[in-house]
Design a protein around this motif. Structure first.
Motif, PDB file in Angstrom:
ATOM      1  N   GLY A  89      56.040   1.111  15.215  1.00  0.00           N
ATOM      2  CA  GLY A  89      54.658   0.908  15.651  1.00  0.00           C
ATOM      3  C   GLY A  89      54.497  -0.338  16.485  1.00  0.00           C
ATOM      4  N   SER A  90      54.955  -1.457  15.973  1.00  0.00           N
ATOM      5  CA  SER A  90      54.657  -2.696  16.691  1.00  0.00           C
ATOM      6  C   SER A  90      55.523  -2.863  17.925  1.00  0.00           C
ATOM      7  CB  SER A  90      54.721  -3.915  15.770  1.00  0.00           C
ATOM      8  OG  SER A  90      56.036  -4.195  15.399  1.00  0.00           O
ATOM      9  N   SER A  91      56.771  -2.410  17.889  1.00  0.00           N
ATOM     10  CA  SER A  91      57.570  -2.573  19.106  1.00  0.00           C
ATOM     11  C   SER A  91      57.054  -1.657  20.211  1.00  0.00           C
ATOM     12  CB  SER A  91      59.059  -2.328  18.839  1.00  0.00           C
ATOM     13  OG  SER A  91      59.306  -0.989  18.508  1.00  0.00           O
ATOM     14  N   ALA A  92      56.520  -0.488  19.834  1.00  0.00           N
ATOM     15  CA  ALA A  92      55.952   0.402  20.852  1.00  0.00           C
ATOM     16  C   ALA A  92      54.714  -0.222  21.486  1.00  0.00           C
ATOM     17  CB  ALA A  92      55.600   1.750  20.233  1.00  0.00           C
ATOM     18  N   ALA A  93      53.851  -0.812  20.648  1.00  0.00           N
ATOM     19  CA  ALA A  93      52.632  -1.430  21.186  1.00  0.00           C
ATOM     20  C   ALA A  93      52.977  -2.580  22.128  1.00  0.00           C
ATOM     21  CB  ALA A  93      51.754  -1.927  20.037  1.00  0.00           C
ATOM     22  N   VAL A  94      53.901  -3.441  21.678  1.00  0.00           N
ATOM     23  CA  VAL A  94      54.261  -4.595  22.500  1.00  0.00           C
ATOM     24  C   VAL A  94      54.947  -4.139  23.785  1.00  0.00           C
ATOM     25  CG1 VAL A  94      55.648  -6.693  22.575  1.00  0.00           C
ATOM     26  CG2 VAL A  94      54.411  -6.100  20.492  1.00  0.00           C
ATOM     27  N   ALA A  95      55.816  -3.150  23.663  1.00  0.00           N
ATOM     28  CA  ALA A  95      56.513  -2.645  24.849  1.00  0.00           C
ATOM     29  C   ALA A  95      55.528  -2.030  25.836  1.00  0.00           C
ATOM     30  CB  ALA A  95      57.565  -1.620  24.432  1.00  0.00           C
ATOM     31  N   TYR A  96      54.495  -1.387  25.298  1.00  0.00           N
ATOM     32  CA  TYR A  96      53.469  -0.811  26.160  1.00  0.00           C
ATOM     33  C   TYR A  96      52.803  -1.903  26.986  1.00  0.00           C
ATOM     34  CZ  TYR A  96      49.318   1.851  27.530  1.00  0.00           C
ATOM     35  OH  TYR A  96      48.337   2.461  28.254  1.00  0.00           O
ATOM     36  N   ALA A  97      52.541  -3.040  26.346  1.00  0.00           N
ATOM     37  CA  ALA A  97      51.951  -4.167  27.067  1.00  0.00           C
ATOM     38  C   ALA A  97      52.875  -4.643  28.184  1.00  0.00           C
ATOM     39  CB  ALA A  97      51.647  -5.313  26.106  1.00  0.00           C
TER      40      ALA A  97
ATOM     41  N   GLY B  19      46.305  -5.920  27.602  1.00  0.00           N
ATOM     42  CA  GLY B  19      47.698  -6.381  27.565  1.00  0.00           C
ATOM     43  C   GLY B  19      47.915  -7.404  26.479  1.00  0.00           C
ATOM     44  N   TYR B  20      47.021  -8.404  26.443  1.00  0.00           N
ATOM     45  CA  TYR B  20      47.198  -9.453  25.430  1.00  0.00           C
ATOM     46  C   TYR B  20      46.971  -8.902  24.018  1.00  0.00           C
ATOM     47  CZ  TYR B  20      47.333 -12.612  29.391  1.00  0.00           C
ATOM     48  OH  TYR B  20      47.686 -13.212  30.552  1.00  0.00           O
ATOM     49  N   LEU B  21      46.064  -7.938  23.909  1.00  0.00           N
ATOM     50  CA  LEU B  21      45.827  -7.340  22.590  1.00  0.00           C
ATOM     51  C   LEU B  21      47.063  -6.593  22.091  1.00  0.00           C
ATOM     52  CD1 LEU B  21      42.156  -6.012  22.692  1.00  0.00           C
ATOM     53  CD2 LEU B  21      43.129  -7.763  21.192  1.00  0.00           C
ATOM     54  N   PHE B  22      47.650  -5.784  22.979  1.00  0.00           N
ATOM     55  CA  PHE B  22      48.855  -5.047  22.584  1.00  0.00           C
ATOM     56  C   PHE B  22      50.009  -5.997  22.286  1.00  0.00           C
ATOM     57  CE2 PHE B  22      46.719  -1.319  24.296  1.00  0.00           C
ATOM     58  CZ  PHE B  22      47.181  -0.319  23.458  1.00  0.00           C
ATOM     59  N   LEU B  23      49.978  -7.141  22.954  1.00  0.00           N
ATOM     60  CA  LEU B  23      51.057  -8.110  22.779  1.00  0.00           C
ATOM     61  C   LEU B  23      50.917  -8.891  21.476  1.00  0.00           C
ATOM     62  CD1 LEU B  23      53.443  -9.418  24.417  1.00  0.00           C
ATOM     63  CD2 LEU B  23      51.809 -11.190  25.075  1.00  0.00           C
ATOM     64  N   SER B  24      49.681  -8.903  20.938  1.00  0.00           N
ATOM     65  CA  SER B  24      49.381  -9.840  19.852  1.00  0.00           C
ATOM     66  C   SER B  24      50.310  -9.756  18.629  1.00  0.00           C
ATOM     67  CB  SER B  24      47.919  -9.718  19.435  1.00  0.00           C
ATOM     68  OG  SER B  24      47.647  -8.389  19.086  1.00  0.00           O
TER      69      SER B  24
END
Lengths: 279, 303
Positions: A89-97, B19-24
């Motif tokens: 979940g979190s790596s997908a969200a961050v990668a999306y960013a 972007g910053y939200l997804f990065l958080s």
């Protein structure tokens, strides 16, 4: 192709080498299975017996009697499942960013994330232990699970980002024009398309969490909370001559890994390959 | 203020906010479980610290003791160095050979690829337990197989001379197949016309390997040499489970000693200093490798 040279011989040599190497690499598995089905007499027989006269399935039964295997299995499963959910979940969200959204400083920060892969765990291991102690998290599964939900590790972010980059941007832009929120685009469009990458990250995370030794060793002290890896290491330390039982326990611990491997072979191999090639 | 608001309302601004939200999650994780521990680790390394009492600042004493007065530090550095020097060349050439082997275009080669990869899924404690048994000097498989060829095998893990080669051998078995896949992909990425060019020039198999395969693979070989060195510096679980650093400290690797110092002796400051020395060594070795790499690594189109 006109056969000028005797191709038959060349092929035979090729096969010969392939088979010889396969034997060397696979023999340990056969030996392991063989030992797990032998009593001590057959185990220490010289010359060795590959297939014992009577198969001793009792070794497998003894695994459950001599250590709380099912309890360890349950503990390991809980940790593994939560770690996978958090990591994927979190790596997908961050990668999306990093892959699908444009924001100032993005590419610089991505380089930085990649650079953190080089950081040896040892440098942060001790302060993390102290920190988790202050949180009151020692002897719980939180130190093993919670960090997975916060980023999921630089390598997984990297792997996921590379996959997102292969998706056509027009798709996202079209959805944006239609007024879809970024969350909707991520959840409804990007994630379903990224299934191969999600599976790969899930498998790699499974392999890590299932086999992790250092983490449970440091953070868990109550034996009832042990994982399989920790339990097996402990058992090995105490009963170093019960090779039949030890091999049976090792095989039992490997069964899910081998099953997943054969089921998801393509993803498995791709995950290992991608871990170095692109970059 | 109004201007900022206008900007936020535009698509670009909204995208950046998202972007910053997804990065958080990563940001929080990085600060709490990355940056903060790193700073603290540096601080602890300058302290006497047993977790129970507050850290007591002692300056560079830990580093001084490590570098001048602790014989086990030197032993652990030496062991790790020997292990790395033994393991890396064998790991690279071995898996390259495997890749060449399974790159043949013969029927059924896919089965062999799977078979060669299979050991790679065995890691950590299970790997250690299996090989503890395989290395049994009297009835283990390794010496049994050596016996078929008339070789009397050594005591392996029970011999200070053979314990490190034993762990290297085990490591080769367990990673060869995974690295093979990496090299195989690189081999298959080499365009045929390069080989054809060598053929036109009258070159044979060796010329093809020397002038096409090796240069084309050099970036991958380089990358994996760098990574393999870093991994080798980290060796821990095998030694902890199989030998506990013995016999005669011959497998007391850097991270094993660090672990013992931190979690058996609770000398957390001392262990933190060790971690920082390892970080510096790793960085220096990696930088040196990149410098040397420029001489032999062939990047297409320069760089």
């Amino acid at each position: 192709m006109a056969a000028r040279r005797p191709i038959g011989l060349k092929q035979a040599l090729g096969y010969g080498a392939l088979i010889a190497v396969a034997l060397v690499l696979l023999l340990p598995f056969a030996w392991m299975v063989s030992t797990s089905l032998k009593g001590n007499e057959a185990i220490f027989a010289i010359p060795p017996v590959w297939i014992p006269e009577t198969l001793r399935w009792d070794n497998y039964a003894e695994v459950f009697e001599r250590m709380p295997f099912l309890l360890y299995l349950r503990n390991t499963t809980v940790i593994t499942v939560f770690t996978i959910i958090g990591t994927v979940g979190s790596s997908a969200a961050v990668a999306y960013a990093f892959a699908c959204l444009r924001w100032p400083g993005r590419d610089m920060l991505f380089l930085f994330v990649v650079a953190t892969m080089m950081l040896p765990l040892q440098v942060i291991m001790i302060p993390l232990f102290v920190l988790f102690k202050e949180f009151g998290w020692l002897n719980t599964y939180k130190p093993l699970i919670v960090p997975a939900f916060l980023g999921g590790g630089a390598f997984n972010i990297f792997l996921m980002r590379q996959f997102f980059l292969t998706l056509p941007t027009e798709l996202f832009d079209a959805a944006r024009i239609d007024g879809a929120s970024e969350w909707t685009i991520f959840w409804r469009i990007a994630l379903p398309l990224a299934r191969p990458a999600l599976v790969t990250v899930a498998l790699l995370t499974f392999m890590f969490a299932w086999n992790d030794f250092l983490g449970p060793l440091i953070y868990l002290s109550d034996q009832a909370k042990n994982t399989l890896a920790l339990g097996l290491a402990l058992f090995t330390g105490q009963h170093q001559t019960d090779w039949g039982v030890l091999m049976a326990a090792s095989i039992l611990m490997m069964v899910p890994v081998i099953a997943l491997f054969f089921f998801f072979q393509r993803y498995f191999i791709k995950g290992f390959t991608m871990s170095g090639l692109k970059g | 203020m109004r201007q900022v608001w206008e900007r936020l309302k535009t698509n670009r601004g909204r995208e950046a906010t998202a972007g910053y939200l997804f990065l958080s999650p990563w940001l929080i994780g990085f600060f709490v479980f990355g940056l903060y521990p790193m700073v603290m680790s540096l601080y602890y390394s300058l302290c006497r610290f047993d977790v129970l009492r507050v850290p007591q600042f002692i300056g560079l004493e830990n580093y001084e003791t490590l570098l001048t007065a602790d014989p086990y530090f030197g032993i652990s550095v030496w062991n790790t160095l020997v292990y790395t020097v033994l393991r890396v060349p064998f790991a690279i050439t071995g898996s390259l050979l495997l890749a060449v082997l399974v790159n043949q275009s013969v029927r059924g080669v896919k089965w062999f690829r799977t078979a060669y990869f299979l050991p790679s899924i065995i890691t950590g404690v299970v790997l250690s337990v299996i090989w503890l048994w395989l290395f049994n000097p009297s009835v283990g498989l390794v010496n049994e197989v050596l016996g078929w060829f008339g070789i009397a095998g050594p005591l392996w893990l029970q011999s200070p001379d053979w314990s490190k080669p034993a762990l290297v051998l085990m490591g080769l078995w367990s990673i060869g197949g995974a690295r093979m896949i990496v090299f195989l992909a690189a081999l298959q990425g080499i365009p045929d016309h390069l080989y054809e060019a060598v053929e036109i020039d009258g070159g044979g198999a060796w010329a093809k390997f020397r002038h096409v395969t090796l240069p084309m693979l050099s970036p991958v070989i380089f990358l994996w040499t760098v990574l393999e060195v870093i991994f080798s510096f980290q060796v821990f679980t095998e030694a902890y489970v199989m030998t506990q650093g013995g016999p005669l400290n011959s497998t007391l690797f850097y991270n094993l000693y660090l672990y013992y110092k931190a979690f058996d002796d609770f000398e957390m400051g001392y262990a933190s200093a060790m971690a920082w020395i390892l970080l510096v060594i790793t960085l220096v070795v990696t930088v040196i490798q990149f410098r040397l790499g420029k001489r032999w690594v062939h990047y297409e189109g320069g760089v």
